[in-house]
Design a protein around this motif. Sequence first.
Motif, PDB file in Angstrom:
ATOM      1  N   VAL A   1      31.562  27.263  27.198  1.00 34.90           N
ATOM      2  CA  VAL A   1      32.369  27.466  25.992  1.00 34.90           C
ATOM      3  C   VAL A   1      32.972  28.867  26.006  1.00 34.90           C
ATOM      4  CG1 VAL A   1      31.088  25.850  24.533  1.00 34.90           C
ATOM      5  CG2 VAL A   1      30.335  28.234  24.697  1.00 34.90           C
ATOM      6  N   ASP A   2      34.057  29.014  25.234  1.00 33.89           N
ATOM      7  CA  ASP A   2      34.662  30.339  25.099  1.00 33.89           C
ATOM      8  C   ASP A   2      33.954  31.110  23.989  1.00 33.89           C
ATOM      9  OD1 ASP A   2      35.663  29.428  22.674  1.00 33.89           O
ATOM     10  OD2 ASP A   2      37.706  29.171  23.395  1.00 33.89           O
ATOM     11  N   ASP A   3      34.496  32.282  23.655  1.00 37.80           N
ATOM     12  CA  ASP A   3      33.820  33.137  22.669  1.00 37.80           C
ATOM     13  C   ASP A   3      33.864  32.562  21.257  1.00 37.80           C
ATOM     14  OD1 ASP A   3      33.326  34.759  24.767  1.00 37.80           O
ATOM     15  OD2 ASP A   3      34.464  36.494  24.054  1.00 37.80           O
TER      16      ASP A   3
ATOM     17  N   ILE B   1      35.492  25.227  27.413  1.00 35.34           N
ATOM     18  CA  ILE B   1      36.496  25.741  28.351  1.00 35.34           C
ATOM     19  C   ILE B   1      36.954  24.587  29.224  1.00 35.34           C
ATOM     20  CG2 ILE B   1      36.897  27.319  30.280  1.00 35.34           C
ATOM     21  CD1 ILE B   1      34.760  29.154  29.045  1.00 35.34           C
ATOM     22  N   GLN B   2      38.256  24.407  29.299  1.00 38.46           N
ATOM     23  CA  GLN B   2      38.801  23.261  30.026  1.00 38.46           C
ATOM     24  C   GLN B   2      39.723  23.713  31.149  1.00 38.46           C
ATOM     25  OE1 GLN B   2      40.516  21.035  26.709  1.00 38.46           O
ATOM     26  NE2 GLN B   2      38.718  19.715  26.677  1.00 38.46           N
TER      27      GLN B   2
ATOM     28  N   VAL C   1      38.279  34.332  36.864  1.00 35.57           N
ATOM     29  CA  VAL C   1      37.838  35.135  35.713  1.00 35.57           C
ATOM     30  C   VAL C   1      36.447  34.710  35.275  1.00 35.57           C
ATOM     31  CG1 VAL C   1      38.288  35.616  33.269  1.00 35.57           C
ATOM     32  CG2 VAL C   1      40.168  35.649  34.912  1.00 35.57           C
TER      33      VAL C   1
END
Lengths: 99, 170
Positions: free
Chosen positions: A46-48, A53-54, A79
């Motif tokens: 997952v992002d923040d 996240i895909q 990244v």
Amino acid sequence: MTPEVLSNYPQIQELRLAEVVNYLQQNHWMAIDHPNPRLFVFEKGVDDRGKPIQIVLPSRDDYEDKLYLLTKAVNLLSVLQSVSFQEIVDAINSDVNTR
Amino acid sequence: MLTDQHIAEALSRAYIRAIAGRAGLNLAIREYDYGVDGSFDEVIVRQNRRVESGFSLSFQLKASTQWKLDSTHVIYDLEAKTYNDLILRRSIRAAIPCILILLALPPDSTQWLICEESELRLKGTCYWEYLSGNLSGNRQSVRIYIPRTQRLTPESLLTLMENVKTGEWS
């Protein structure tokens, strides 16, 4: 950012879709159903903000925007893994060579 | 001195750069036009680092003074080649949706950009259209009717990106 990466790493043009898909599967990215049949979508982490996240790939090698999407995918992987763009390209290639 | 057409193109790029920036999307404008002029890209934050997510929306950008309004639509004669390129792209050639963006400028070029101490005003409006249908046999142009409700704004651009993400557009 992405167009610059595109011109700096011409070897991305050698990558085939199946090789990138295999790399993602080997690294535990989960393929998810997406209503657009022209896209392959993978999820991991997952992002923040807590959203998945895909990574988005074209579903065919002959789409005009394949290179753009592959470059974005490799950039995102570099990244997330804190390694260089080139290292991701090399890892995808080595994955192919060891199969 | 640039031609009026090149000035109009420069202003159209400034317009969408402002809209994309306000929407929080990254903008990539292609140096060479191979069917698309550029893309809007979603940005995510992961451990305080920003990076483009996988989702993208491509666009073909036009700027013109040759347009008309009726009560509900902006009417524009798009080059037949561009029209057919966008139809083919949607039907068989690409994975990412590609919209047409038209900056409808006032006829008087001295009115295109107003610079004042308190504000910078770019006159005219960008409209978007996601073309579909059959290829045209026209040689010169195809008349298109874009609903006036389809203005490109930061809010509408985020809705378009959501259409890509949810797969509503394919």
